[in-house]
Design a protein around this motif. Sequence first.
Motif, PDB file in Angstrom:
ATOM      1  N   LEU A 240      10.199  -0.148   7.704  1.00  0.00           N
ATOM      2  CA  LEU A 240       9.416  -0.885   6.721  1.00  0.00           C
ATOM      3  C   LEU A 240       8.051  -1.216   7.312  1.00  0.00           C
ATOM      4  O   LEU A 240       7.956  -1.655   8.462  1.00  0.00           O
TER       5      LEU A 240
ATOM      6  N   ALA B 207       4.437  -3.243   6.222  1.00  0.00           N
ATOM      7  CA  ALA B 207       3.736  -4.104   5.272  1.00  0.00           C
ATOM      8  C   ALA B 207       2.233  -3.927   5.436  1.00  0.00           C
ATOM      9  O   ALA B 207       1.727  -3.796   6.559  1.00  0.00           O
TER      10      ALA B 207
ATOM     11  N   VAL C 199       4.865  -3.213   0.598  1.00  0.00           N
ATOM     12  CA  VAL C 199       5.835  -2.823   1.620  1.00  0.00           C
ATOM     13  C   VAL C 199       6.149  -1.348   1.410  1.00  0.00           C
ATOM     14  O   VAL C 199       6.573  -0.940   0.324  1.00  0.00           O
TER      15      VAL C 199
ATOM     16  N   ARG D 168       8.172   2.175   2.685  1.00  0.00           N
ATOM     17  CA  ARG D 168       9.434   2.567   3.320  1.00  0.00           C
ATOM     18  C   ARG D 168       9.330   4.023   3.780  1.00  0.00           C
ATOM     19  O   ARG D 168       8.996   4.909   2.995  1.00  0.00           O
TER      20      ARG D 168
ATOM     21  N   THR E  81       6.895   2.863  -2.111  1.00  0.00           N
ATOM     22  CA  THR E  81       6.108   1.642  -1.890  1.00  0.00           C
ATOM     23  C   THR E  81       6.414   0.637  -2.984  1.00  0.00           C
ATOM     24  O   THR E  81       6.563   1.001  -4.152  1.00  0.00           O
TER      25      THR E  81
ATOM     26  N   CYS F 218      -0.265 -10.526   7.321  1.00  0.00           N
ATOM     27  CA  CYS F 218       1.163 -10.366   7.054  1.00  0.00           C
ATOM     28  C   CYS F 218       1.873 -10.126   8.381  1.00  0.00           C
ATOM     29  O   CYS F 218       1.317  -9.486   9.277  1.00  0.00           O
TER      30      CYS F 218
ATOM     31  N   TRP G  53       6.119  -9.875  10.250  1.00  0.00           N
ATOM     32  CA  TRP G  53       7.570  -9.871  10.098  1.00  0.00           C
ATOM     33  C   TRP G  53       8.220 -10.840  11.073  1.00  0.00           C
ATOM     34  O   TRP G  53       7.658 -11.151  12.123  1.00  0.00           O
TER      35      TRP G  53
ATOM     36  N   LEU H 298       9.341 -11.235   5.562  1.00  0.00           N
ATOM     37  CA  LEU H 298       7.916 -10.980   5.682  1.00  0.00           C
ATOM     38  C   LEU H 298       7.146 -12.230   5.295  1.00  0.00           C
ATOM     39  O   LEU H 298       7.412 -12.836   4.257  1.00  0.00           O
TER      40      LEU H 298
ATOM     41  N   SER I 158      14.176  -9.196   0.916  1.00  0.00           N
ATOM     42  CA  SER I 158      14.782  -8.211   0.027  1.00  0.00           C
ATOM     43  C   SER I 158      16.215  -8.614  -0.289  1.00  0.00           C
ATOM     44  O   SER I 158      16.968  -9.049   0.596  1.00  0.00           O
TER      45      SER I 158
ATOM     46  N   TRP J 280      12.311  -6.969  -3.533  1.00  0.00           N
ATOM     47  CA  TRP J 280      11.671  -8.022  -2.754  1.00  0.00           C
ATOM     48  C   TRP J 280      11.322  -9.209  -3.641  1.00  0.00           C
ATOM     49  O   TRP J 280      10.803  -9.049  -4.737  1.00  0.00           O
TER      50      TRP J 280
END
Length: 301
Positions: free
Chosen positions: A202, A204, A214, A216, A242, A253, A255, A262, A276, A282
């Motif tokens: 992931l 961001a 976010v 993937r 996305t 941002c 994590w 996030l 999520s 999310w």
Amino acid sequence: EEREGGFKTLATPERSADGFLDTNAGNTANTSAGGTGEGASSRWVNKATLSDARRAVTTVEFAPRHLGLRLASGSADGVVRIYEALDTMNLNHWKLEAEVEDNDDYSNEMGGQRISMAGAVDNVSSNENLGVSSLSWCTGRFEPATLVVGLSSGRVSIYRYDDGQRSWLETIRLPGHATANGIPRGVTDVAWAPNVGRSYHLIATCGKDNMLKVHRVKRSRGSKGDAAEGSGSQPSLVYEGTEILDQSQAWRCQWNVTGTVLASSGDGGMVKLWKSDFQGRWKCVSEIVGDTTGVAAATAF
């Protein structure tokens, strides 16, 4: 930290008492080390100044621990520079390992490991043409050295070190940040989530288009064998999708340590926490509002 002025300070991963990085508008990145004493006996000493950038250094970050004592810096000249400490016990000497230049003509100069991709900022106003604005390392232990880079042109790219070519290559170009009319807007921050047991990654990103996203990405099916398993094949990444989390201004941002929550922050004095659910959607689970009364009073004078 002052994002607009291009200043950033970071501690070394998992050893914050050993050293830290800071950048400034003078085209340099400084590495410093400090003692473990208390009070006046503990002070930070500038160990090295990395002055290869031709314009202001805007972002810098140490590599994950398993990649050794390396760091990446991004600057307003559009170049990401990778450095390695020649001796982990002596922070005075750093070697410039590679330069990754973010442009668009994909002319790969193999000798100097410089990947030129000119034209990424053709439609960007001069006040936003500030090259690399942010970067983040992939912390996966079984992944090759990998970076996600955000540009003031709104572009977001993933670069990975290729052992065969001995150079950094762009592997994925993620959906960038732009207005509804397609006008590019700068990326303000990127963050690669720590991977604890997931089969995908992931990432961001937030930008001046007032969007928090976010992305993937996942390993390709043909890359089950890692170098650690002796297969000799280097795993590749595949873009999966996305999701837009928020459409309000976000400057930063980050994590949490497990990559499950996030945090995003903007100019409104609010920090939002995103998580999520079991269906992969999310949602904002918490909003933390700071006391901005003192700030408002100060700006009034």
